[in-house]
Write a protein that holds these residues in place. Structure first.
Motif, PDB file in Angstrom:
ATOM      1  N   ALA A  64      40.081  38.818  17.133  1.00  0.00           N
ATOM      2  CA  ALA A  64      41.249  38.004  16.790  1.00  0.00           C
ATOM      3  C   ALA A  64      41.967  38.661  15.523  1.00  0.00           C
ATOM      4  O   ALA A  64      42.838  38.364  15.038  1.00  0.00           O
ATOM      5  N   MET A  65      40.993  39.568  15.063  1.00  0.00           N
ATOM      6  CA  MET A  65      41.480  40.091  13.804  1.00  0.00           C
ATOM      7  C   MET A  65      41.470  41.619  13.606  1.00  0.00           C
ATOM      8  O   MET A  65      40.505  42.391  14.197  1.00  0.00           O
ATOM      9  N   SER A  66      42.335  42.251  12.897  1.00  0.00           N
ATOM     10  CA  SER A  66      42.208  43.618  12.773  1.00  0.00           C
ATOM     11  C   SER A  66      41.364  44.054  11.569  1.00  0.00           C
ATOM     12  O   SER A  66      40.976  45.284  11.318  1.00  0.00           O
ATOM     13  N   GLU A  67      41.223  43.094  10.479  1.00  0.00           N
ATOM     14  CA  GLU A  67      40.460  43.515   9.362  1.00  0.00           C
ATOM     15  C   GLU A  67      38.975  43.850   9.826  1.00  0.00           C
ATOM     16  O   GLU A  67      38.443  43.368  10.810  1.00  0.00           O
ATOM     17  N   ALA A  84      50.460  44.566  23.799  1.00  0.00           N
ATOM     18  CA  ALA A  84      51.431  43.933  24.669  1.00  0.00           C
ATOM     19  C   ALA A  84      51.089  43.632  26.046  1.00  0.00           C
ATOM     20  O   ALA A  84      51.372  42.511  26.626  1.00  0.00           O
ATOM     21  N   TYR A  85      50.041  44.535  26.423  1.00  0.00           N
ATOM     22  CA  TYR A  85      49.486  44.320  27.999  1.00  0.00           C
ATOM     23  C   TYR A  85      48.525  43.216  28.004  1.00  0.00           C
ATOM     24  O   TYR A  85      48.058  42.801  28.890  1.00  0.00           O
ATOM     25  N   ASP A  86      48.030  42.646  26.700  1.00  0.00           N
ATOM     26  CA  ASP A  86      47.067  41.649  26.629  1.00  0.00           C
ATOM     27  C   ASP A  86      45.888  42.276  27.415  1.00  0.00           C
ATOM     28  O   ASP A  86      45.245  41.531  28.266  1.00  0.00           O
ATOM     29  N   PRO A  87      45.372  43.478  27.182  1.00  0.00           N
ATOM     30  CA  PRO A  87      44.291  43.857  27.963  1.00  0.00           C
ATOM     31  C   PRO A  87      42.976  43.361  27.849  1.00  0.00           C
ATOM     32  O   PRO A  87      42.770  42.813  26.717  1.00  0.00           O
ATOM     33  N   LEU A 139      47.332  36.948  18.685  1.00  0.00           N
ATOM     34  CA  LEU A 139      47.208  38.554  18.804  1.00  0.00           C
ATOM     35  C   LEU A 139      48.276  39.407  18.640  1.00  0.00           C
ATOM     36  O   LEU A 139      48.269  40.369  17.877  1.00  0.00           O
ATOM     37  N   VAL A 140      49.472  38.671  18.998  1.00  0.00           N
ATOM     38  CA  VAL A 140      50.834  39.455  19.004  1.00  0.00           C
ATOM     39  C   VAL A 140      51.371  39.227  17.619  1.00  0.00           C
ATOM     40  O   VAL A 140      51.867  40.108  16.963  1.00  0.00           O
ATOM     41  N   ALA A 141      51.592  37.915  17.317  1.00  0.00           N
ATOM     42  CA  ALA A 141      52.378  37.605  16.203  1.00  0.00           C
ATOM     43  C   ALA A 141      51.932  38.150  14.910  1.00  0.00           C
ATOM     44  O   ALA A 141      52.813  38.409  14.128  1.00  0.00           O
ATOM     45  N   PRO A 142      50.732  38.380  14.653  1.00  0.00           N
ATOM     46  CA  PRO A 142      50.434  38.977  13.124  1.00  0.00           C
ATOM     47  C   PRO A 142      51.103  40.227  13.236  1.00  0.00           C
ATOM     48  O   PRO A 142      51.532  40.787  12.178  1.00  0.00           O
ATOM     49  N   ASP A 143      51.115  41.318  14.472  1.00  0.00           N
ATOM     50  CA  ASP A 143      51.963  42.459  14.338  1.00  0.00           C
ATOM     51  C   ASP A 143      53.531  42.340  13.992  1.00  0.00           C
ATOM     52  O   ASP A 143      53.752  42.994  13.077  1.00  0.00           O
ATOM     53  N   THR A 180      41.406  46.294  18.127  1.00  0.00           N
ATOM     54  CA  THR A 180      41.033  44.738  17.647  1.00  0.00           C
ATOM     55  C   THR A 180      42.040  44.072  18.376  1.00  0.00           C
ATOM     56  O   THR A 180      43.195  44.512  18.875  1.00  0.00           O
ATOM     57  N   ARG A 181      41.835  42.699  18.177  1.00  0.00           N
ATOM     58  CA  ARG A 181      42.774  41.842  18.727  1.00  0.00           C
ATOM     59  C   ARG A 181      42.971  42.123  20.408  1.00  0.00           C
ATOM     60  O   ARG A 181      44.227  41.843  20.743  1.00  0.00           O
ATOM     61  N   VAL A 182      42.071  42.540  20.852  1.00  0.00           N
ATOM     62  CA  VAL A 182      42.131  42.583  22.496  1.00  0.00           C
ATOM     63  C   VAL A 182      40.790  42.168  22.942  1.00  0.00           C
ATOM     64  O   VAL A 182      39.939  42.182  22.044  1.00  0.00           O
ATOM     65  N   GLU A 183      40.577  41.559  24.066  1.00  0.00           N
ATOM     66  CA  GLU A 183      39.184  41.084  24.486  1.00  0.00           C
ATOM     67  C   GLU A 183      38.501  42.433  24.845  1.00  0.00           C
ATOM     68  O   GLU A 183      39.037  42.960  25.969  1.00  0.00           O
ATOM     69  N   GLY A 184      37.160  42.657  24.392  1.00  0.00           N
ATOM     70  CA  GLY A 184      36.862  43.864  24.663  1.00  0.00           C
ATOM     71  C   GLY A 184      36.900  45.278  23.982  1.00  0.00           C
ATOM     72  O   GLY A 184      37.498  44.924  22.830  1.00  0.00           O
ATOM     73  N   HIS A 185      36.320  46.044  24.331  1.00  0.00           N
ATOM     74  CA  HIS A 185      36.244  47.363  23.216  1.00  0.00           C
ATOM     75  C   HIS A 185      37.169  48.326  23.870  1.00  0.00           C
ATOM     76  O   HIS A 185      36.934  48.915  24.955  1.00  0.00           O
ATOM     77  N   GLY A 186      38.113  48.847  23.202  1.00  0.00           N
ATOM     78  CA  GLY A 186      38.962  49.893  23.648  1.00  0.00           C
ATOM     79  C   GLY A 186      39.156  50.789  22.359  1.00  0.00           C
ATOM     80  O   GLY A 186      39.443  50.616  21.400  1.00  0.00           O
ATOM     81  N   ASN A 187      39.399  52.121  22.733  1.00  0.00           N
ATOM     82  CA  ASN A 187      39.904  53.084  21.622  1.00  0.00           C
ATOM     83  C   ASN A 187      41.092  53.581  22.117  1.00  0.00           C
ATOM     84  O   ASN A 187      41.378  54.173  23.276  1.00  0.00           O
ATOM     85  N   ILE A 188      42.014  54.091  21.175  1.00  0.00           N
ATOM     86  CA  ILE A 188      43.098  54.954  21.454  1.00  0.00           C
ATOM     87  C   ILE A 188      43.161  56.339  20.946  1.00  0.00           C
ATOM     88  O   ILE A 188      42.774  56.384  19.867  1.00  0.00           O
TER      89      ILE A 188
END
Ligand SMILES: Cc1cc2nc3c(=O)[nH]c(=O)nc-3n(C[C@H](O)[C@H](O)[C@H](O)COP(=O)(O)OP(=O)(O)OC[C@H]3O[C@@H](n4cnc5c(N)ncnc54)[C@H](O)[C@@H]3O)c2cc1C
Ligand code: SF4
Ligand code: SF4
Ligand code: SF4
Lengths: 344, 441, 253, 278
Positions: C43-46, B422-425, B114-118, B13-21
């Motif tokens: 914009a959210m992780s929830e 951080a890379y703002d992917p 996107l970053v500040a919440p972390d 989440t909080r990246v544009e688009g869908h990615g999995n780690i």
């Protein structure tokens, strides 16, 4: 009160700039591609004196495209009637548009009176501007007798070369002239020049269609089932441009718009067009003017027949806007001529 | 130490688009570590075939709503290159300004929302509305100002309207310039406050030698819209040769193609630009860098966010300068172009190939079009910053995981997520173009 | 009153429409005062599987998408199709101009087999949609209107008149006066003629009117000497998936 | 742009309270309403009001009660869209806004002393009921009274109790028909047009009043004209799209007439031959 005064043409800027100091002044400005629009100006330099009818007529100031009529608060169950207005001077209104405003005045003064319109109108000063020649081939102001001034203004400007002849028609007009000391009493020469111009105009302006002024209404009386409407049905896009630009089209919709709190909000009215599909639709999917042909017929009848029955006046001002704006090139003069030809 | 860790972040989440780690540690040994990109493919490249080169901008802008202006500018550059058309000085100036606004807008979104919440230990900006209301309001206000400026300049920020091949269909009037200038000058206090806030934030410590790639040039300007390709390893080449740099290959677990330059991977983006062109930053931006303790070359990828902030200052100041210049000189409105007329011969059409290389918020973006004699696109290719960064992110992850194995699984997961973020992917971008070279599985 | 739970979902799209939400500025906080956003991945992780209103962005382009949208429909009380990709298929629909196999091979070469794709569908072709917010991107004031309607449980009627109406209100010089075609006359209004206000033409991103005047349109093209192909070409940019409905109707009828 | 509050305006609504609300059929809901000011609406039979729901909109609704009922008025609303749907959610005790009464109702003064033929189809009974009840309340002032009622099926019948009362009255000649009957139905079956030939009337002194859905008029009028009732003595009430209710907004226009102001009641003589009217 002097009836006629003159203004040196080069002083127009002084006059407009001075007026703009104390109130909003709107006047025709260029939009490119031979299109013009009434916009706020602060100096005379922005104004285009030789312009063809603006995209929207001055009705946008008298009957705004959207205006709030009531505001409400649901929790308190309160409803307030609202008037939105602005004090202003409109400069440069052609005779056809003056006629358009007169038509609107009739409609909104008809009982029950529309307070919003009437109050707003009282805050607007109108300065007319004479057309010395036809605007373009779309105009048909002669057949409806709007090529010469027929009142409806506070001041009326006529371009006589180096000077404007200014007719003072009302006390308000006199006040405006009194505000800026650039006007002089009209001399004999100027008055003669005005008369000569009017004479010349009588020669230039000729009936633009194959029907006489007084025969227009009878023609439309007979034309309900004309084939001409069928032809328009195929061509019309029902985009609503022709009614939006028409100085005498005043139909509107009423819409509620709650604010984000979902408690307060406003009810406003907004221009609507009889050319659009849902305009005359009622529940049960009945549509009284479903076909584009019916809607076009309705538009024409609302200019040349219905208002004559009701107000004894043609509601077409001859400005030519509907023809100019139509992408499908449906032209008022052609339609009238086609109806006349068919009726023969 | 024998530890089993399985991190599987689905729908990053909080990246544009869908990615999995995906991280898989067995008995303390990293077995698997990858970033999956699972955005459904949209076939832009295929869809462009047969379209007029004059429509390329309109279509490719829709690759990504976040960097729509960047795609627009890269696309226009490539199209004009293919047509052999040179834009006027005024047009270039306005485009630079637009790119700055995009940079500013995108960075603010990334830093704050996107970053500040972390860094503040919450899951999204929503809880911050309660705890840090003023901060959230500032972020939204700053974003809105960028947006409002774009509205005036090009009609809207998401899929700009008036910026097309040949120039602008609507030029800002004098009062528009004033309005934009006022808005941006009004942004300065919020920018100051942002810098103050940034000073208080703690970023994870992690360094890895990396090759940084971006535009470089020989004049005094911080290159965004034009220049050669260069890297911190000393690489330098013309933009036409970008394929040599990007060396794209496809990996099976991702619908975004990966790239590598001289090393096994390289990074693009704000940090790369900062490392390459620090000297050319606006004075105020340099001051900000100093205050934040940033000096090239920075090799901590988490600090990309800080580099973004420094760029924000640069973009804001440079924009104000550009606006001042435009105001002083006055715009030439004869240059306002009519859409559609270009397609009808105002700009002569010939067969050719064109390249666009533009620094967009997330790094260097390439567009390439080949057109036929009628101006129809026969081939199209785009290389997106995130696609270039993907490979580098995986290498970062591989280096990072062994260093943090002691931490709890939650902490590891968070650090990994933060690294990727951080890379703002922009994953929606990178998944849309896959062409060039495919290395088999 | 409990605040309704709202979740955002994205399918194939550029996510620009979601970004339009972030572009509200501080007004966003007023909106968040009315609703409880439980999911907004951008914009959210929830995350949450409980929501009243689903705001769906993007078009349906894989069989996996079909399953996913059906699940969303089953959970949501109200489903809002958000942005052209969701409401009419939008730019993704250009894919339908090509043979699917061909386009897959072109883009993914030998690896095409990993990338399953089906013709682009707008959401309503798969599941029932309660509200439409058209536009590429959505026009924020209209989104606010729809949201208010959805919260009040009132219908929102997308204007069924053309963009030209709004274009006239804005006193733009008509593109046809400049000798250029524009899809305004056949496109439904609601965007305040956004593109024309900014000197561009209308590309029809809001979808076609329910009863566009085909004959009239042809007439105009003839008059201005514009090849039909030019217009169909533009129409196919956003409105291609419409054909899937027409095909379906043909099958049924 | 300045905004000021106006003391008078045609758009201001009067607060009103729902005294009673109940479903009449699956689609139509009945409301008994009183103005909060306590004033009487003081309408003519055949007039309508604009019902206003804040934030939702307004809808023109016929007044169904006779003006002889002074302290309240009755409406019957079919659920077809935005406003009507919201109205259906309202119950006794809820408040709403009222504008009006508007329009020209039935010409009671002209009808007085004459024989009357009422023909109502479907929802048409709603406005007509205000006149029928007015006539019944002042029965002595009118001649013979024929009431013909039609609807699709028995379950659609509105005001069933009241209708039974009409049926029982000796001073009213009442007939009712349904298009499609159910097993319990004992009355006529067939279109309403089938009832007209059987009515025994004196065309010279009979006035016909017809209210129903648009398609009904054409056929009913043919039958009535066959009875030799003069065109001037036939009245219809028309429904059109309406927004303002005061003859400005243009939606309801039929030729030079505004249905909301010059109608909704017209004499056949006034509108015959008007291709858009019937
Ligand atoms: C003089 C008059 C008397 C009426 N009396 C009654 C009555 O007693 N009981 C009753 O149930 N209905 C009556 N109606 C019809 C009623 O006004 C409409 O059904 C209502 O306005 C629909 O509003 P809505 O918001 O619910 O529908 P919407 O959601 O706005 O639209 C649903 C449908 O109704 C049509 N419609 C919308 N507004 C109007 C309108 N103002 N007038 C007519 N059709 C409209 C639309 O075109 C659409 O087809 C009357 C109408 C008129 C003109
Ligand atoms: S009908 Fe046409 S010509 Fe007549 S006033 Fe209206 S816009 Fe002008
Ligand atoms: S520019 Fe387009 S939208 Fe505007 S009036 Fe002309 S055709 Fe219609
Ligand atoms: S003008 Fe046309 S293309 Fe532009 S936003 Fe409106 S509908 Fe979409």
């Amino acid at each position: 009160m002097q009836q006629f005064v003159t203004l040196q043409k080069k002083e127009l800027n002084t006059f407009i700039s001075a007026l703009a100091q104390s109130q909003k002044v709107v006047a025709p400005v260029a939009r490119g591609y031979n299109n013009f629009s009434f916009q706020e100006v602060t100096s005379g330099k922005e104004i285009v004196l030789k312009y063809i009818p603006t995209i929207l007529p001055p009705k946008k100031y008298f009957l705004p495209a959207q205006e709030t009529v009531i505001s409400y608060n649901k929790r308190e169950n309160s409803v307030n009637a609202i008037l939105e207005y602005e004090k202003m001077v409109i400069f440069g209104v052609h005779t056809c548009d003056l006629a358009g405003i007169q038509c609107l005045n009739m409609v909104f003064a008809d009982k029950p009176r529309d307070i919003n319109y009437i109050l707003r109108k009282s805050k607007i000063a109108i300065i007319g501007l004479e057309c010395n020649d036809y605007c373009d081939e779309y105009a048909s102001c002669n057949v409806v007798d709007n090529h010469l001034p027929n009142g409806g203004y506070d001041l009326f400007f006529t371009d006589l070369g180096d000077v404007f002849m200014v007719h003072i028609n009302t006390m308000l007009g006199d006040e405006l002239v009194g505000k800026v000391p650039v006007f002089k009493p009209a001399d004999e020469k100027a008055l003669k020049a005005l008369e000569a111009l009017r004479q010349k105009k009588r020669a230039i302006f000729k009936n633009e269609v194959d029907v006489k002024h007084e025969d227009l209404k009878p023609l439309f009386d007979r034309s309900f089932t004309s084939k001409v409407w069928e032809d328009l049905d195929k061509r019309c896009l029902a985009c609503g441009n022709c009614t939006n630009v028409c100085p005498t089209c005043y139909c509107f919709d009423i819409i509620d718009e709650p604010s984000l709190d979902l408690n307060t909000g406003a009810r406003y009215r907004r221009w609507d067009s009889c050319q659009t599909e849902p305009f005359a639709k009622v529940a049960g999917n009945e549509n009284f003017r479903k076909e584009r042909s019916q809607r076009q017929r309705h538009r024409y009848m609302r200019k040349f027949k219905y208002p004559v029955d009701k107000y004894s006046r043609y509601f077409c001002t001859g400005c030519g806007r509907c023809s100019r704006t139509c992408m499908a090139e449906i032209k008022l003069k052609e339609t009238i001529n086609a109806l006349a030809k068919e009726a023969k | 130490m024998s530890k089993n860790i399985k991190v599987n972040v689905e729908y990053l989440t909080r990246v544009e688009g869908h990615g999995n780690i995906v991280v898989n540690v067995k008995n303390g040994v990293l077995e698997e570590c990858r970033l999956e990109i699972i955005e459904p493919p949209r076939f832009f490249e295929g869809m462009l075939r047969g379209r007029s080169i004059f429509e390329a901008q309109h279509i490719t802008s829709r690759i990504c709503g976040i960097c729509a202006c960047g795609h627009t500018l890269a696309s226009i550059q490539a199209a004009e290159d293919a047509l052999g058309f040179s834009p006027s000085e005024q047009t270039i100036k306005l485009r630079k300004f637009l790119l700055h606004m995009e940079n500013l807008d995108s960075h603010i979104l990334h830093i704050y929302l996107l970053v500040a919440p972390d860094l503040l230990g919450v899951k999204s900006f929503v809880p911050l509305i309660e705890t840090h209301n003023a901060v959230v309001r500032r972020a939204l206000r700053m974003k809105k100002i960028c947006n409002d400026v774009c509205d005036i300049l090009v009609g809207r920020h998401v899929h700009p309207i008036s910026c097309i091949v040949g120039g602008f269909t609507k030029l800002p009037r004098e009062k528009d310039l004033d309005r934009m200038l006022n808005l941006l000058i009004g942004l300065r206090p919020d920018m100051e406050a942002t810098l103050e806030l940034a000073k208080t934030l703690k970023f994870p410590q992690f360094n890895r030698e990396t090759e940084y790639v971006g535009l470089v040039n020989d004049d005094g300007e911080y290159p965004m819209l034009s220049g050669n390709l260069g890297s911190t390893d000393g690489l330098r080449m013309d933009k036409k040769e970008y394929r040599k740099l990007t060396n794209e290959f496809v990996v099976s677990h991702s619908s975004a193609k990966h790239t590598k330059a001289t090393r096994e991977s390289y990074a693009v983006g704000a940090l790369a630009r900062f490392n390459l062109n620090y000297d050319k930053l606006q004075t105020k931006a340099k001051e900000a860098a100093k205050a934040l303790g940033m000096k090239p070359i920075v090799t901590n990828p988490y600090l990309n966010t800080v580099a973004q902030l420094i760029e924000c200052v640069h973009s804001l100041e440079d924009s104000i300068q550009i606006l001042q210049e435009l105001k002083d000189k006055g715009l030439d409105y004869a240059q306002e172009i009519v859409v559609g007329l270009n397609e009808r011969g105002n700009i002569p059409v010939k067969a050719g190939i064109g390249f666009g290389a533009v620094e967009v918020p997330r790094g260097i973006l390439f567009h390439e079009y080949e057109i036929d004699g009628k101006g129809k696109i026969v081939n199209a290719n785009c290389v997106i910053p995130t696609g270039q960064n993907c490979n580098n992110i995986e290498h970062d992850m591989k280096a990072l995981v062994p260093q943090i194995l002691e931490k709890s699984q939650e902490e590891i997961t968070l650090l990994m997520e933060m690294l990727v973020r951080a890379y703002d992917p922009c994953i929606s971008c990178s998944a849309h173009f896959l062409n060039v070279k495919f290395v088999g599985r | 009153m409990r605040k309704p739970k709202v979740a955002f979902f994205d399918f194939a799209c550029c996510e620009g429409c979601q970004l339009q939400v972030a572009n509200f500025g501080e007004a966003l906080l007023d909106i968040l005062g009315l609703i409880d956003v439980v999911m907004f991945r951008e914009a959210m992780s929830e995350k949450s599987d409980e929501y009243d209103i689903a705001i769906v962005e993007g078009s349906i382009t894989t069989s996996h998408d079909i399953e996913r949208i059906k699940k969303i429909r089953a959970t949501a009380k109200v489903l809002i199709a958000y942005g052209s990709c969701a409401t009419i298929g939008g730019i993704n629909g250009m894919k339908n101009n090509f043979d699917l196999e061909d386009i897959r091979k072109y883009v993914y070469k030998n690896d095409a087999k990993y990338f399953e794709t089906i013709p682009t569908h707008p959401v309503h072709q798969i599941v029932k949609v309660d509200y439409y917010v058209h536009g590429c991107p959505v026009y924020q004031p209209e989104f606010v209107k729809v949201l208010k309607a959805a919260l009040a449980g009132l219908p929102y009627n997308v204007p069924d008149y053309s963009v030209c109406v709004e274009c006239r209100f804005n006193e733009n010089v008509c593109m046809y006066d400049k000798g250029i075609t524009c899809l305004g006359p056949v496109t439904r209004a609601g965007c305040n003629s956004w593109c024309i206000n900014n000197g561009n033409i209308c590309y029809g991103c809001r979808g076609l009117l329910s009863n566009p005047a085909k004959d009239g349109q042809m007439d105009i093209l003839k008059k201005h000497d514009i090849p039909l192909e030019w217009v169909t070409n533009k129409m196919n940019m956003y409105n291609k998936p419409r054909e899937l409905e027409i095909d379906e109707q043909k099958h049924k009828g | 742009m300045k905004q000021v509050e106006l003391r008078e305006s045609e758009y201001i609504t009067m607060p009103a309270k729902i005294l009673e609300a109940r479903m009449m059929t699956t689609q139509e809901k009945y409301f008994k309403i009183a103005l909060e000011s306590g004033a009487s609406l003081d309408h003519d039979p055949g007039q309508f009001v604009m019902v206003s729901l804040l934030g939702i909109g307004e809808a023109p609704i016929s007044i169904s009660s006779s003006p002889t009922k002074r302290s309240y008025f009755e409406l019957v609303v079919r659920n077809v869209g935005k406003v009507t749907n919201a109205l259906h959610k309202m119950e006794a005790g809820d408040t709403l806004g009222i504008r009006g009464p508007f329009g020209r109702g039935f010409p009671v003064q002209i009808l007085e002393g004459n024989d009357l033929l009422f023909v109502a189809g479907g929802l048409g009974v709603v406005p007509l009921r205000s006149l029928i009840n007015f006539v019944i309340d002042n029965r002595r002032d009118f001649g013979k009274v024929h009431i013909l009622l039609g609807c699709k099926k028995p379950a659609d019948l509105l005001f069933a109790d009241e209708i039974k009362d009409w049926e029982k009255r000796l001073d009213v000649n009442f007939h009712c028909t349904v298009d499609k009957a159910d097993p319990d139905w004992k009355g006529n079956i067939g279109l309403i047009t089938s009832l007209i030939p059987g009515v025994n009337l004196n065309p010279v002194r009979t006035f016909a009043v017809v209210v129903g859905p648009p398609i009904m008029y054409k056929f009913v009028l043919i039958e009535i004209l066959k009875k030799d009732i003069p065109e001037k003595q036939i009245y219809v009430s028309l429904e059109r799209h309406m927004k303002c209710g005061i003859g400005k907004c243009g939606h309801c226009q039929i030729a030079q007439y505004y249905c909301c102001k010059d109608g909704p009641v017209f004499s056949y003589d006034q509108i015959k031959g008007n291709v858009e009217a019937l």
